[in-house]
Design an enzyme around this catalytic site. Structure first.
Site, PDB file in Angstrom:
ATOM      1  N   LYS A  22      65.042  94.031   6.454  1.00 45.48           N
ATOM      2  CA  LYS A  22      65.029  95.700   7.751  1.00 45.48           C
ATOM      3  C   LYS A  22      66.454  96.811   7.693  1.00 45.48           C
ATOM      4  O   LYS A  22      66.901  97.566   6.468  1.00 45.48           O
ATOM      5  CB  LYS A  22      64.890  95.666   9.188  1.00 45.48           C
ATOM      6  CG  LYS A  22      64.978  96.785   9.515  1.00 45.48           C
ATOM      7  CD  LYS A  22      64.031  96.976  10.681  1.00 45.48           C
ATOM      8  CE  LYS A  22      65.232  96.300  11.709  1.00 45.48           C
ATOM      9  NZ  LYS A  22      66.453  97.517  12.090  1.00 45.48           N
ATOM     10  N   ASN A  23      67.465  95.559   7.710  1.00 47.55           N
ATOM     11  CA  ASN A  23      68.572  96.400   7.434  1.00 47.55           C
ATOM     12  C   ASN A  23      69.386  96.086   6.185  1.00 47.55           C
ATOM     13  O   ASN A  23      70.624  97.265   6.357  1.00 47.55           O
ATOM     14  CB  ASN A  23      69.333  95.882   9.091  1.00 47.55           C
ATOM     15  CG  ASN A  23      68.930  95.973  10.563  1.00 47.55           C
ATOM     16  OD1 ASN A  23      68.119  96.688  10.634  1.00 47.55           O
ATOM     17  ND2 ASN A  23      70.004  95.031  11.339  1.00 47.55           N
TER      18      ASN A  23
HETATM   19  C1  UD1 Z   1      73.402  97.648  13.107  1.00 48.28           C
HETATM   20  C2  UD1 Z   1      72.423  97.005  13.246  1.00 48.28           C
HETATM   21  C3  UD1 Z   1      71.172  96.206  14.782  1.00 48.28           C
HETATM   22  C4  UD1 Z   1      72.905  95.913  15.169  1.00 48.28           C
HETATM   23  C5  UD1 Z   1      74.375  96.028  14.811  1.00 48.28           C
HETATM   24  C6  UD1 Z   1      75.170  95.145  15.717  1.00 48.28           C
HETATM   25  C7  UD1 Z   1      71.038  98.517  11.076  1.00 48.28           C
HETATM   26  C8  UD1 Z   1      70.485  99.030  10.913  1.00 48.28           C
HETATM   27  N1  UD1 Z   1      71.243  98.141  12.684  1.00 48.28           N
HETATM   28  O1  UD1 Z   1      73.491  99.164  14.263  1.00 48.28           O
HETATM   29  O2  UD1 Z   1      70.736  96.222  14.310  1.00 48.28           O
HETATM   30  O3  UD1 Z   1      72.764  95.326  16.409  1.00 48.28           O
HETATM   31  O4  UD1 Z   1      74.427  96.338  13.789  1.00 48.28           O
HETATM   32  O5  UD1 Z   1      75.277  94.124  14.581  1.00 48.28           O
HETATM   33  O6  UD1 Z   1      71.959  97.833  11.164  1.00 48.28           O
HETATM   34  N2  UD1 Z   1      80.826 102.191  17.466  1.00 48.28           N
HETATM   35  C9  UD1 Z   1      81.431 103.130  18.415  1.00 48.28           C
HETATM   36  N3  UD1 Z   1      80.964 104.093  16.631  1.00 48.28           N
HETATM   37  C10 UD1 Z   1      80.450 104.246  16.185  1.00 48.28           C
HETATM   38  C11 UD1 Z   1      80.021 103.216  15.285  1.00 48.28           C
HETATM   39  C12 UD1 Z   1      79.397 102.016  16.390  1.00 48.28           C
HETATM   40  O7  UD1 Z   1      81.441 102.824  19.139  1.00 48.28           O
HETATM   41  O8  UD1 Z   1      80.641 105.413  15.386  1.00 48.28           O
HETATM   42  C13 UD1 Z   1      79.968 101.244  18.444  1.00 48.28           C
HETATM   43  C14 UD1 Z   1      78.670 100.956  18.614  1.00 48.28           C
HETATM   44  O9  UD1 Z   1      78.309 101.474  20.142  1.00 48.28           O
HETATM   45  C15 UD1 Z   1      78.333  99.089  19.650  1.00 48.28           C
HETATM   46  C16 UD1 Z   1      79.556  98.763  17.841  1.00 48.28           C
HETATM   47  O10 UD1 Z   1      80.433  99.476  17.491  1.00 48.28           O
HETATM   48  O11 UD1 Z   1      79.041  99.215  20.077  1.00 48.28           O
HETATM   49  C17 UD1 Z   1      78.797  97.649  16.954  1.00 48.28           C
HETATM   50  O12 UD1 Z   1      77.805  98.977  16.342  1.00 48.28           O
HETATM   51  P1  UD1 Z   1      77.287  99.293  15.087  1.00 48.28           P
HETATM   52  O13 UD1 Z   1      78.109  98.023  13.957  1.00 48.28           O
HETATM   53  O14 UD1 Z   1      77.371 100.757  14.323  1.00 48.28           O
HETATM   54  O15 UD1 Z   1      75.454  98.708  14.985  1.00 48.28           O
HETATM   55  P2  UD1 Z   1      74.776  99.612  13.972  1.00 48.28           P
HETATM   56  O16 UD1 Z   1      75.416 100.158  12.682  1.00 48.28           O
HETATM   57  O17 UD1 Z   1      74.094 100.837  14.662  1.00 48.28           O
END
Ligand code: UD1
Length: 416
Positions: A22-23
């Site tokens: 999915k991801n």
């Molecule tokens: C992706 C995955 C999800 C997985 C996560 C962590 C997809 C579609 N989803 O989610 O299944 O659980 O990676 O492996 O691929 N953060 C910020 N600011 C930002 C971006 C992120 O503060 O602009 C923080 C988030 O709140 C979190 C951390 O960084 O605490 C990691 O998040 P991130 O890797 O971005 O998760 P997703 O990409 O949303």
């Protein structure tokens, strides 16, 4: 709303096919916005989140034809650059259209995702990176309104490792003028899968699979044929289920090379595992041993596997400690696991799991995608019949889960 009724206590035995990730499929679909050519994608999983991405792209004028796990996509007549709130609120990964839209069309209007069950999950790093590349981004009426004549290369250091953030910035940089350097980039296998598809489209990317991506923008990208990688989280979930229930299973179309952290923990728990390039065989003959874990960006232990391993630890012969370091509110399955007889306490970002000899069936509620997977695993071992409400969370990310479990001998029924 559908429910699962699971009658626990059966050993798992047999073989199943792992679906496409999915991801990886979600950013790959978003990347189709980067070219007017045709894409032929295969191994696209049949999931609610994929249907949401299809609706999102179709709303922009993208043509999509689906035939089983194949999909043809062509963005040659895009008429809107908007990702509306109604879709973004059901799937945060909708934010993945921001980078490609801005890079190809010079504008994008994407609803802010808002909070979600597992924490705040802001998108400030996506915004900061695109601004460094020359985008003007304003927040108006809950939407990110982004504009740029043409994005330019920049050096971007993200504050934390972000998966979709890295993907968005990479998709923006491939069409930007000049060279972009993304430091502290996510190294998740799904980021690599997206990068490989972009390279097939004609993108110039160095450092794929490392935390330092160098991207030289090109004028135009072409279409591609691409097969989505296997889902390591789905595969890991079935292996955890086996470790909890006991038995022996074989996973076909898997990608064990991307699953080191989970496989090592399963071995620590007492599983016997053999792998080929695209298959995994696992046998579990004893009660699981407790395993301590700390979630971390890849190649560390995936936060998306935390709930499933917690369900396993709930049955282990001893006490374990689980640290969640990625999301601030990702222990919502704990209360429900305790309703099934588990003995888990939370202290801040840490869960202390005292293994119990047996779980007992109850009615429980799914709260998010991976939390629900943890509940399914617990229900498969619990004595009696557990009902799990709100399994639409599971349908977002697990293809035909009940059918696959039934193939392994589990007693799972979907109640409408
Ligand atoms: C992706 C995955 C999800 C997985 C996560 C962590 C997809 C579609 N989803 O989610 O299944 O659980 O990676 O492996 O691929 N953060 C910020 N600011 C930002 C971006 C992120 O503060 O602009 C923080 C988030 O709140 C979190 C951390 O960084 O605490 C990691 O998040 P991130 O890797 O971005 O998760 P997703 O990409 O949303």
């Amino acid at each position: 709303m559908d429910r699962f009724a699971i009658h626990g206590g059966h050993r798992l035995e047999g073989s199943i096919e792992v679906s496409g990730a999915k991801n990886a499929a979600l950013p790959i679909l978003a990347a189709c916005l980067l070219s007017a050519d045709k894409f032929e994608l295969s191994n696209v999983p049949q999931l609610q989140d994929i249907r949401t991405m299809q609706r999102l792209l179709a709303g922009m004028g993208v043509k999509l034809v689906r035939d089983g796990h194949q999909m043809q996509v062509q963005a040659d007549a895009v008429s809107s650059v908007e990702a509306p709130y109604e879709l973004v609120k059901t799937m945060r990964a909708s934010i993945l259209v921001l980078g490609p839209l801005l890079a190809r069309f010079g504008e994008a209007k994407v609803s802010l995702p808002g909070g979600c069950a597992i924490g705040q999950r802001p998108v400030d790093q996506h915004v900061k990176g695109l601004q460094a590349m020359g985008a003007e981004i304003r927040i108006e009426h809950g939407y990110l309104n982004a504009r740029a004549k043409r994005l330019h290369g920049a050096r971007i250091v993200t504050d934390m490792v972000t998966v979709t953030g890295t993907e968005n910035l990479m998709m923006a940089a491939v069409l930007a003028k000049g060279t972009t350097l993304i430091e502290n980039a996510a190294r998740e296998p799904e980021v690599v899968d997206l990068a490989q598809m972009l390279v097939q489209m004609g993108a110039k990317i160095e450092g794929i699979g490392t935390d330092r991506l160098g991207i030289e923008g090109v004028e135009e990208l072409k279409g591609a044929r691409y097969k989505v990688m296997p889902d390591r989280i789905e595969a890991g979930t079935f292996l955890c289920a086996l470790a909890a229930c006991g038995g022996r299973i074989r996973l076909e179309s898997a990608h064990p090379a991307s699953m080191d952290a989970s496989l090592e923990k399963l071995r620590d728990a007492g599983a016997r595992i053999r792998c080929g390039e695209d298959w995994i065989e696992m046998e579990m003959a004893s009660r699981p041993r407790p395993i301590n874990l700390r979630t971390a960006p890849y190649p560390g232990f995936a936060t998306d596997m935390q709930a499933q391993f917690m369900a396993l630890n709930a049955l282990a012969d001893g006490t374990s400690v689980i640290h969640e370091t990625i999301f601030e509110n990702r222990f919502m399955h704990v209360q429900e696991l305790n309703r099934l007889g588990a003995d888990i306490q939370i202290e801040g970002h840490t869960a202390i799991v005292k293994g119990v000899a047996a779980l007992s069936a109850a009615n429980v509620m799914a709260t998010d995608l991976r939390a629900s997977a943890g509940l399914v695993i617990a229900a498969l071992v619990a004595r009696g019949t557990t009902t799990i409400e709100r399994i639409y969370h599971l349908d977002r990310g697990y293809e035909a889960m009940e059918r696959k479990l039934q193939n392994l001998g589990a007693q799972v029924e979907r109640l409408k």
